[in-house]
Structure formats: structure tokens, C-alpha cells
Design an enzyme around this catalytic site. Structure first.
Site, PDB file in Angstrom:
ATOM      1  N   ARG A   6       0.815  -1.221   0.000  1.00 22.54           N
ATOM      2  CA  ARG A   6       0.000   0.000   0.000  1.00 22.54           C
ATOM      3  C   ARG A   6       0.849   1.273   0.000  1.00 22.54           C
ATOM      4  O   ARG A   6       0.327   2.361  -0.215  1.00 22.54           O
ATOM      5  CB  ARG A   6      -0.935  -0.007   1.208  1.00 22.54           C
ATOM      6  CG  ARG A   6      -2.172  -0.867   0.991  1.00 22.54           C
ATOM      7  CD  ARG A   6      -3.063  -0.874   2.222  1.00 22.54           C
ATOM      8  NE  ARG A   6      -2.560  -1.769   3.255  1.00 22.54           N
ATOM      9  CZ  ARG A   6      -3.076  -1.867   4.476  1.00 22.54           C
ATOM     10  NH1 ARG A   6      -4.101  -1.092   4.816  1.00 22.54           N
ATOM     11  NH2 ARG A   6      -2.572  -2.712   5.357  1.00 22.54           N
TER      12      ARG A   6
ATOM     13  N   LYS B 108       8.503  -1.112   2.965  1.00 22.72           N
ATOM     14  CA  LYS B 108       7.797  -0.206   3.872  1.00 22.72           C
ATOM     15  C   LYS B 108       8.621   0.141   5.103  1.00 22.72           C
ATOM     16  O   LYS B 108       8.722   1.307   5.497  1.00 22.72           O
ATOM     17  CB  LYS B 108       6.471  -0.824   4.306  1.00 22.72           C
ATOM     18  CG  LYS B 108       5.717   0.003   5.337  1.00 22.72           C
ATOM     19  CD  LYS B 108       4.381  -0.591   5.691  1.00 22.72           C
ATOM     20  CE  LYS B 108       4.489  -1.813   6.550  1.00 22.72           C
ATOM     21  NZ  LYS B 108       3.166  -2.243   7.079  1.00 22.72           N
TER      22      LYS B 108
ATOM     23  N   SER C 144       5.745  -5.041  15.914  1.00 25.12           N
ATOM     24  CA  SER C 144       5.551  -4.797  14.492  1.00 25.12           C
ATOM     25  C   SER C 144       6.458  -3.665  14.048  1.00 25.12           C
ATOM     26  O   SER C 144       6.520  -2.611  14.699  1.00 25.12           O
ATOM     27  CB  SER C 144       4.084  -4.443  14.211  1.00 25.12           C
ATOM     28  OG  SER C 144       3.901  -4.149  12.845  1.00 25.12           O
ATOM     29  N   GLY C 145       7.159  -3.854  12.947  1.00 26.00           N
ATOM     30  CA  GLY C 145       8.131  -2.868  12.488  1.00 26.00           C
ATOM     31  C   GLY C 145       7.536  -1.632  11.866  1.00 26.00           C
ATOM     32  O   GLY C 145       8.277  -0.763  11.390  1.00 26.00           O
TER      33      GLY C 145
ATOM     34  N   GLU D 166      -9.010 -11.080  12.287  1.00 28.13           N
ATOM     35  CA  GLU D 166      -8.543 -10.088  11.324  1.00 28.13           C
ATOM     36  C   GLU D 166      -9.737  -9.422  10.650  1.00 28.13           C
ATOM     37  O   GLU D 166     -10.798 -10.042  10.454  1.00 28.13           O
ATOM     38  CB  GLU D 166      -7.640 -10.750  10.280  1.00 28.13           C
ATOM     39  CG  GLU D 166      -6.348 -11.328  10.845  1.00 28.13           C
ATOM     40  CD  GLU D 166      -5.438 -10.277  11.434  1.00 28.13           C
ATOM     41  OE1 GLU D 166      -5.530  -9.092  11.010  1.00 28.13           O
ATOM     42  OE2 GLU D 166      -4.628 -10.608  12.309  1.00 28.13           O
TER      43      GLU D 166
END
Length: 429
Positions: free
Chosen positions: A8, A15, A89-90, A143
Site C-alpha cells: 500500500r 515499507k 511490528s516494524g 482479522e
């Protein structure tokens, strides 16, 4: 975890490697973990970025098969080395060690097998929903792509940050299956699996904390950058730095500003730059990997490129660009000049329109210009390096200097003026 494709972002750059205030996005997460004292520290990466990390352990996830597979990729690096495993989470660059510390404390106090860090953003967007039973106990995380309309109405969401008791983590990872729309191994499925085993699982609610907002688009990247800008500027101001307009001032994380430094509006200070006390930078200045000495002045509309040192009381003024140069104490470069690969002594004055010609076009080699102390240059001077100007020398306006100038000398290097009487306004046939 920093192995995701980040489609995205619409970018050829992964990202997690997009820059934010002098660090890559994932580096902000790594620093938060370091601030907590996490050891060992392992970053899970895609094969293409395995060489992008120095001084830190790396585990490679060969294929993008989901968050569960990402953590499983780190098993060899972590197993037997810790009692608890903190999974981050990175793409959450706003994280602070204090919030992570609260999570770890809550996890250990409850003696849970797994504790999820949840939060309640204004817009739940595509975050996984945290589902609790009638007694408020965590029973599952679903999710967004797999959730029912009723489940999507849940405001509490998953931050993708977890603490596992290590021995339960490795056991449950082997039981994950890709029973979802994406066909991936979800780490969130560990919640229901451990709960079904009778293990205690919990969720520590971080409220509406912006620290837990993930970055998946360029819009979110810009919002995270603005939040980090405000955080950095506030810290500098509380430490005694004057930032006249914080909203237009961008200062990288590694920049050092001493108390009583002043930063004017529309200024960018990047890299490993240092600004000493009583120095003023801006407005509309850019300083990159440079040192600004005590009481020095930079700007307006000035560009200090990497390797520049302005010593105490020096000035780099309007529309001045300086690169890889040392400008001595009290020396002034007031306006409209470029100095590259130069060493200038103390108390000199570099007049308007001065240029160091530091690149030899035939060989592409860079050469240095040395200008001594108490030198006075003229308007529109060029210095063809390598060349040296002695102390107390003067350079006549319009001169192109190609040879060394002795101390105390006046150098004149320009074509002789020729006047053609009566020829004004006439054309040659």
C-alpha cells in the site's frame, strides 16, 4: 517483524525502510525495544533486506506467509535465550519504551502465556478486532478481512504487539494453519489456540494511544512524521532550545542542540548535525551532517551540506551553500557564495558571489582551497583548486585565482578593460 511487502506504500522501497526524521521506520521500533532493555534483539526481514541491518541480529523469512511464520523464522535465534518473547511490528514508529514496559509488567504480573497489547483508535480501519467473552476475558482476535459485521463493530483492536511465555510460543506456532482469506499463518490465532489449551491469555488495553498506530500508506507515514517532529521539538524546547515555530521546523532524531541555540521557522536540521549554544539557524535553512559553533549564524536561505564546520562566531548567510569545509572563528560568508572542499581561517570575509572551483572535470577529482586568516576577498571571485590564499591577503573583485597568493599580498586576476570610443550601441557588420 519487518518482512512485510508494504504494497500500500506504492513504493520500490520496502515499507519498513522508509525514512522518518533521520531513521528508517523500523529503526524507531528497534530503539523502543532497546530502551526497554530487550536482549537479545532480533529483526525478522525479507531476503531482499537481509543486508540492511548492521549491529543487530537478523532472521530471514524466506516467503511472506504471514505474521505467525515471521515469528517462527526467529525461533533459531531466540529459543533458549529468554523466558518471555516480546513481538513488535516494524511499522509502529511512535512506540515508546514506557508503554512496552507497562505491557511486560502486566504480562508478568498475570503469569499469562500470552498478553496482547490492544488499543482503541478513533478509526479502527483494518486492524484485527479483539474479542472478549461475557466476563471480559480475551477469547480471540479476528482479522478485519475475516470478521463479521458484528465483530467489525468492536472498537478494541489489536496493535500486533505481544508478549509470549517462550515455551508456549514455540509450541503454539507449530499448530498454526492458513485457514483465512489470505492463506497466511496468523499470529493472532495463537490466542484462541492457547485459550483452548486452558492457558491464561490476556489483553492489556493501551487506550487511544497514538503510539500504537501502524503505518501502511504514505498518508500515515506523513502523519507519523509530524508526530515524531513534534515529539523531538518538544524535547529540545524543554531542554532549553528556542524553536520559534515548531510546526515548520524539522529536526532529525540524532541532531544535538545545545541550550540557548535558536532555530527559526522553516528550518531543516538533519543527520548527525550539532548546533552549539547561542547559535542561530534559519529561517529557511537546511543543515545536514554539519557542526554549527557557539554564536554562529546560519541563514536565511542557507544550505550547509555534509562535512561543514562553522566555528564559533562564524556566519553563513543568505543564499550561501557550503560543503565539506571548515569556516574559521569569526569568519563571515554573508551572501550568494559557494564554498566546497575549503578551509578558511579566522576573521576572514568572503564577499558576495565567491565560488571555489573544486572539481577537476577531466579527472573528476576534488581539490581543496585554503584561505587563511584575516583575508578579504572581493565580489565575484573564483578560486580554482588546488589553491592557497595566505593570511592577510586581499583579492580584487572579479578575479579568477589559479595560483597561490602569498600572505599580505593583493591578487588581481582579471582581463584588462578595453574601451572602444564611439562604439556604444553600434553593431559590427
Amino acid at each position: 517483524m519487518a518482512a512485510g511487502l508494504g504494497t500500500r506504500m506504492r513504493s520500490g522501497t520496502p515499507k519498513h525502510l522508509h525514512p522518518l526524521l533521520g531513521r528508517r521506520m523500523v529503526d524507531w521500533v528497534v530503539e523502543a525495544a532497546r530502551g526497554l532493555g530487550a536482549d537479545p534483539l532480533v529483526v525478522v526481514v525479507a531476503p531482499a533486506t537481509a543486508d540492511a541491518f548492521e549491529g543487530i541480529e537478523v532472521a530471514v523469512q524466506p516467503d511472506p506467509r504471514g505474521t505467525g511464520d515471521a515469528v517462527r523464522s526467529a525461533r533459531a535465534a531466540l529459543e533458549g535465550r529468554a523466558d518471555d518473547v516480546l513481538v513488535l511490528s516494524g511499522d509502529t514508529p511512535l512506540l515508546r519504551p514506557s508503554l512496552l514496559g507497562d505491557l511486560v509488567d502486566a504480562h508478568r504480573a498475570s503469569e499469562a502465556a500470552l498478553t496482547v497489547l490492544s488499543f482503541e483508535p478513533d478509526d479502527p480501519r483494518r486492524y484485527g478486532r479483539v474479542l472478549r467473552d461475557g466476563d471480559g476475558r480475551l477469547r480471540a482476535i479476528v482479522e478485519a478481512g475475516d470478521a463479521t459485521p458484528e465483530e467489525l463493530a468492536t472498537r478494541e483492536v489489536n496493535s500486533s504487539i505481544y508478549v509470549f511465555r517462550a515455551e508456549r510460543l514455540w509450541h503454539v506456532l507449530e499448530r498454526l494453519t492458513p485457514h483465512n482469506v489470505q492463506g497466511e499463518l496468523y499470529l493472532t490465532d495463537a490466542v484462541s489456540l492457547l485459550a483452548a489449551d486452558g492457558d491464561l491469555v490476556g489483553a492489556h488495553n493501551g487506550g487511544g494511544s497514538l503510539e500504537l498506530e501502524g503505518v501502511n500508506t504514505r498518508v500515515e507515514l506523513a502523519a507519523a512524521g509530524a508526530a515524531l517532529r513534534d515529539r523531538i521539538n518538544e524535547a529540545h524546547m524543554l531542554a532549553g532550545v528556542t524553536i520559534v515555530d515548531p510546526q515548520t521546523t524539522w529536526i532529525d532524531a540524532e541532531v544535538v542542540l545545545e541550550p540557548d541555540a535558536v532555530v527559526h521557522p522553516f528550518t531543516v536540521i538533519r543527520g548527525a548535525s550539532r548546533v552549539a549554544a547561542r547559535a542561530e539557524v534559519g529561517p529557511h535553512a537546511v543543515v545536514v551532517d554539519s557542526v554549527v559553533g557557539a554564536g554562529a549564524l546560519v541563514g536565511p536561505f542557507c544550505y550547509l551540506r555534509p562535512g561543514t564546520v562553522l566555528e564559533a562566531g562564524a556566519k553563513a548567510g543568505t543564499f550561501v551553500e557550503i560543503k565539506n569545509s571548515r569556516i574559521g572563528r569569526g569568519t563571515k560568508v554573508p551572501h550568494l557564495s559557494y564554498l566546497g572542499d575549503a578551509d578558511v581561517g579566522e576573521d576572514s570575509n568572503i564577499a558576495a558571489g565567491n565560488i571555489t572551483v573544486n572539481l577537476e572535470h577531466r579527472t573528476r577529482a576534488k581539490h581543496r582551497t585554503t584561505i587563511g586568516s584575516n583575508v578579504r576577498t572581493g565580489v565575484d571571485n573564483s578560486f580554482v583548486a588546488p589553491v592557497s590564499i595566505g593570511d592577510d591577503a586581499w583579492i580584487a573583485a572579479g578575479s579568477v585565482i589559479t595560483e597561490d597568493v602569498p600572505p599580505g599580498a593583493l591578487a588581481i586576476a582579471r582581463a584588462k578593460q578595453v574601451n572602444k570610443e564611439g562604439r556604444g550601441g553600434k553593431r559590427d557588420d
